[in-house]
Write an enzyme that holds these catalytic residues in place. Structure first.
Site, mmCIF file in Angstrom:
data_model
loop_
_atom_site.group_PDB
_atom_site.id
_atom_site.type_symbol
_atom_site.label_atom_id
_atom_site.label_comp_id
_atom_site.label_asym_id
_atom_site.label_seq_id
_atom_site.Cartn_x
_atom_site.Cartn_y
_atom_site.Cartn_z
ATOM 1 N N GLU A 10 1.570 -8.482 8.793
ATOM 2 C CA GLU A 10 1.543 -7.113 8.996
ATOM 3 C C GLU A 10 2.318 -6.377 8.270
ATOM 4 O OE1 GLU A 10 -0.204 -5.209 11.056
ATOM 5 O OE2 GLU A 10 -1.469 -6.751 11.200
ATOM 6 N N ARG A 20 -3.180 -7.979 -21.139
ATOM 7 C CA ARG A 20 -3.690 -7.472 -22.410
ATOM 8 C C ARG A 20 -3.110 -6.619 -23.122
ATOM 9 N NH1 ARG A 20 -6.336 -2.730 -21.542
ATOM 10 N NH2 ARG A 20 -8.476 -3.584 -22.839
ATOM 11 N N ASP A 68 -9.158 2.336 -25.168
ATOM 12 C CA ASP A 68 -9.240 2.110 -23.730
ATOM 13 C C ASP A 68 -9.532 3.496 -23.048
ATOM 14 O OD1 ASP A 68 -8.895 -0.440 -23.467
ATOM 15 O OD2 ASP A 68 -6.841 -0.394 -23.263
ATOM 16 N N PRO A 78 0.913 -1.376 -0.160
ATOM 17 C CA PRO A 78 0.028 -0.184 -0.060
ATOM 18 C C PRO A 78 0.807 1.222 0.009
ATOM 19 C CG PRO A 78 -0.646 -1.296 1.896
ATOM 20 C CD PRO A 78 0.563 -2.094 1.231
HETATM 21 N N1 ADE Z 1 -1.190 -4.997 -0.202
HETATM 22 C C1 ADE Z 1 -2.192 -4.682 0.540
HETATM 23 N N2 ADE Z 1 -2.858 -3.792 0.137
HETATM 24 C C2 ADE Z 1 -2.093 -3.179 -1.122
HETATM 25 C C3 ADE Z 1 -2.426 -2.450 -2.029
HETATM 26 N N3 ADE Z 1 -3.390 -1.498 -1.798
HETATM 27 N N4 ADE Z 1 -1.789 -2.383 -3.290
HETATM 28 C C4 ADE Z 1 -0.585 -3.194 -3.226
HETATM 29 N N5 ADE Z 1 -0.404 -3.959 -2.403
HETATM 30 C C5 ADE Z 1 -1.059 -4.281 -1.252
#
Ligand code: ADE
Length: 221
Positions: A113, A150, A164, A86
């Site tokens: 975690e 793709r 696209d 994230p």
């Molecule tokens: N792992 C957990 N959440 C994620 C996300 N939003 N993007 C990439 N990897 C992740």
């Protein structure tokens, strides 16, 4: 293109690449996908891949050793290693186009975690698929594989890519199929006119109108 997916949960991918366009791309050898369970690289007698965080805190943290050894074993001079997290760079269509030109991608799916900070040092990119936290990197890896595959030559037609959403920073124009009228809603006359120039203009204007309405941030680019 070769894509190696490093995951503790290879079964999560069951079915995802076994249908439709992705299945055809794999069958036609446009892309070769391997799932590698990095637990197999653990030097621990019990296949341990994670441990508690130094300094305390919740949950378990993925250890360096299994992931480092796995990467060292499969990486070549032509590999790009991508960590899904994230805190990575937000994934965009432009990145899919760039990654589609690579020979070999190695996708690392984090879980639990988090992962030992030193794992970042063996990665070329860190990618996030959006501002939300998933239970692991498996679903993000599926998103990358789908969006990249793709775009590989011969997987879908070039015309499909040009139309696209996000091409030229515009969302896609509306499309219709038979019947001409459905529950009182008609297909725009211009699409029935056979006038290709007028249809092209209509579609461009509609793309701009829809982008302005739904994603004005894209037009600023
Ligand atoms: N792992 C957990 N959440 C994620 C996300 N939003 N993007 C990439 N990897 C992740």
């Amino acid at each position: 293109m070769k894509i190696d997916i490093l995951t503790l949960f290879p079964n999560m991918f069951d079915g995802v690449f076994e249908e439709s366009i992705l299945k055809r791309a794999i069958d036609d050898k446009k892309v070769e996908i391997r799932f590698i369970n990095f637990r197999d690289y653990s030097l621990d007698a019990h296949g341990k891949v994670d441990d508690t965080p130094y300094g305390g805190g919740a949950g378990m943290v993925l250890m360096c050793q299994p992931i480092f050894d796995c990467i060292k074993n499969i990486r070549t001079d032509h590999s790009k290693v991508i960590l899904l997290t994230p805190s990575g760079v937000p994934y965009k269509q432009e990145m899919a186009y760039d990654l589609a030109n690579e020979e070999h991608l190695i996708l690392i799916c984090g879980h639990y975690e988090g992962f030992d900070e030193r794992i970042r040092s063996i990665c070329d990119f860190e990618i996030s698929i959006g501002d939300y936290v998933l239970t692991g990197g498996e679903i993000p890896a599926m998103v990358l594989v789908d969006s990249i595959t793709r775009l590989l030559p011969g997987v879908i037609t070039d015309e499909s890519h040009i139309n696209d959403s996000f091409h030229n920073h515009l969302l896609d124009y509306p499309t219709y199929t038979k019947p001409r009228v459905y529950e009182g809603m008609s297909v725009p006359e211009v699409l029935l006119s056979g006038n290709h120039e007028e249809i092209r203009k209509y579609r461009t204007l509609e793309s701009i109108r829809i982008t302005k309405e739904k994603r004005p941030d894209l037009l600023e680019k």
